[in-house]
Write a protein that holds these residues in place. Structure first.
Motif, mmCIF file in Angstrom:
data_model
loop_
_atom_site.group_PDB
_atom_site.id
_atom_site.type_symbol
_atom_site.label_atom_id
_atom_site.label_comp_id
_atom_site.label_asym_id
_atom_site.label_seq_id
_atom_site.Cartn_x
_atom_site.Cartn_y
_atom_site.Cartn_z
ATOM 1 N N SER A 63 -8.257 4.797 -1.874
ATOM 2 C CA SER A 63 -7.887 3.262 -1.651
ATOM 3 C C SER A 63 -8.867 2.663 -0.661
ATOM 4 O O SER A 63 -9.334 1.503 -0.743
ATOM 5 N N ALA A 79 0.763 -1.170 0.088
ATOM 6 C CA ALA A 79 0.114 0.030 -0.083
ATOM 7 C C ALA A 79 0.969 1.342 -0.140
ATOM 8 O O ALA A 79 0.618 2.370 -0.736
ATOM 9 N N ASN A 137 -12.402 2.305 -1.605
ATOM 10 C CA ASN A 137 -12.655 1.519 -2.483
ATOM 11 C C ASN A 137 -12.733 0.061 -1.713
ATOM 12 O O ASN A 137 -13.423 -0.916 -2.280
ATOM 13 N N THR A 138 -11.759 -0.212 -0.966
ATOM 14 C CA THR A 138 -11.803 -1.382 -0.286
ATOM 15 C C THR A 138 -13.120 -1.963 0.457
ATOM 16 O O THR A 138 -13.222 -2.815 0.466
#
Length: 316
Positions: free
Chosen positions: A282, A39, A285-286
């Motif tokens: 991110s 990440a 979206n996860t």
């Protein structure tokens, strides 16, 4: 007796990095502890493009109220298209392609300044009008474009050095150079002076018109650099490659702690804000949330970060 380490809350950049760290922690938590290093690596790689365009936008905004460049996405697209056309997939043509892209940036930056200062157009209107012309040129020139970037450019844009993306290292060096320019050069101090009070700067002997012209040209140049690197990173140029950088280039300036009233720039905050934006998206979206909910939460979280920073971004 335990001593508490004071937080540098007086530093405008602090909250952008704190928010980025928080978003990274939540992302890792949602992934059950997996992918923490990946990440960070992805965040560095993608945030580098936000940093490059954010630095240019920051210098324009530092010039004072009303100064903003909305032509950045179009310049990214045109520069990427021109660079790929000139390079034509050949390593030997990388330098001419880069120079052609930079020439596009200089031309657009100069044209923006022409509209603003000779035709007396507000910067937001001038750069928006310019963006339509530039995007049209990119569409006309790049219609049917399917040219792959040269292998050397692709390697540079996607490779890593000791695990750190090369484009992130480049963005760090560029940010450091901008910081030195603003703090140590006559031009940099002139940008800050114009942003604080343009008339006072003019009375003090600062060539305000020239400073503004150079700043808009530099902003477009940074967008051109982003266009070339992004083309190499993504495997070629596309006609919508610059779209997401319109609001992002403004958001990283505001979240990073630069004053929207002008006269104060914050280079480290650009990096913190860029990492935060990528990690925030991110994380959301996860979670698998719908687009509407993601956009709403993104806006609310950004407002919270700016509020925690004490509203310094709106003051001089």
């Amino acid at each position: 007796m335990t001593r508490c380490i004071p937080l540098p809350t007086g530093k405008p950049w602090f909250w952008s990095f704190a928010a980025a760290f928080g978003a990274w922690g939540l992302l890792v938590l949602f992934l059950n502890g997996r992918g923490a290093e990946e990440a960070i690596t992805a965040a560095l790689a993608f945030a580098a493009f936000f940093v490059i365009v954010g630095l240019g936008q920051m210098m324009v905004i530092t010039l004072g109220p009303g100064n903003i460049d909305l032509s950045i996405p179009a310049v990214i697209t045109l520069s990427g298209v021109v660079a790929m056309r000139v390079m034509n997939g050949q390593d030997a043509a990388i330098l001419p392609g880069v120079l052609a892209a930079l020439a596009c940036g200089v031309a657009v930056g100069g044209f923006n300044n022409l509209l603003i200062h000779l035709l007396r157009m507000p910067p937001i209107i001038a750069t928006l009008s310019s963006s339509f012309l530039v995007q049209s040129a990119a569409i006309s020139y790049g219609r049917g474009l399917q040219v792959q970037p040269p292998q050397a450019l692709q390697d540079f844009a996607t490779s890593r050095l000791y695990g750190i993306p090369i484009n992130a290292i480049f963005a760090v060096l560029l940010a450091a150079a901008v910081g030195v320019v603003l703090a140590r050069t006559v031009y940099g101090r002139s940008v800050l002076a114009v942003g604080q009070n343009a008339r006072a700067a003019w009375l003090a002997g600062v060539r305000v018109g020239l400073v503004r012209c150079v700043t808009y040209v530099l902003c477009a140049l940074f967008a051109s650099v982003c266009g070339v690197l992004l083309s190499g990173f993504s495997g070629g140029a596309s006609l919508d490659m610059g779209q997401e950088y319109l609001l992002a280039s403004i958001a990283v300036v505001v979240i990073g702690g630069s004053s929207v009233a002008g006269g104060r720039a914050n280079v480290p905050g650009i990096w913190g804000a860029s990492l935060f934006l990528f990690l925030l998206v991110s994380m959301l979206n996860t979670l698998g949330l719908g687009a509407g909910i993601r956009l709403t939460l993104t806006g609310l979280i950004i407002i919270a970060v700016i509020t925690l920073a004490g509203g310094e971004t709106s003051q001089r």
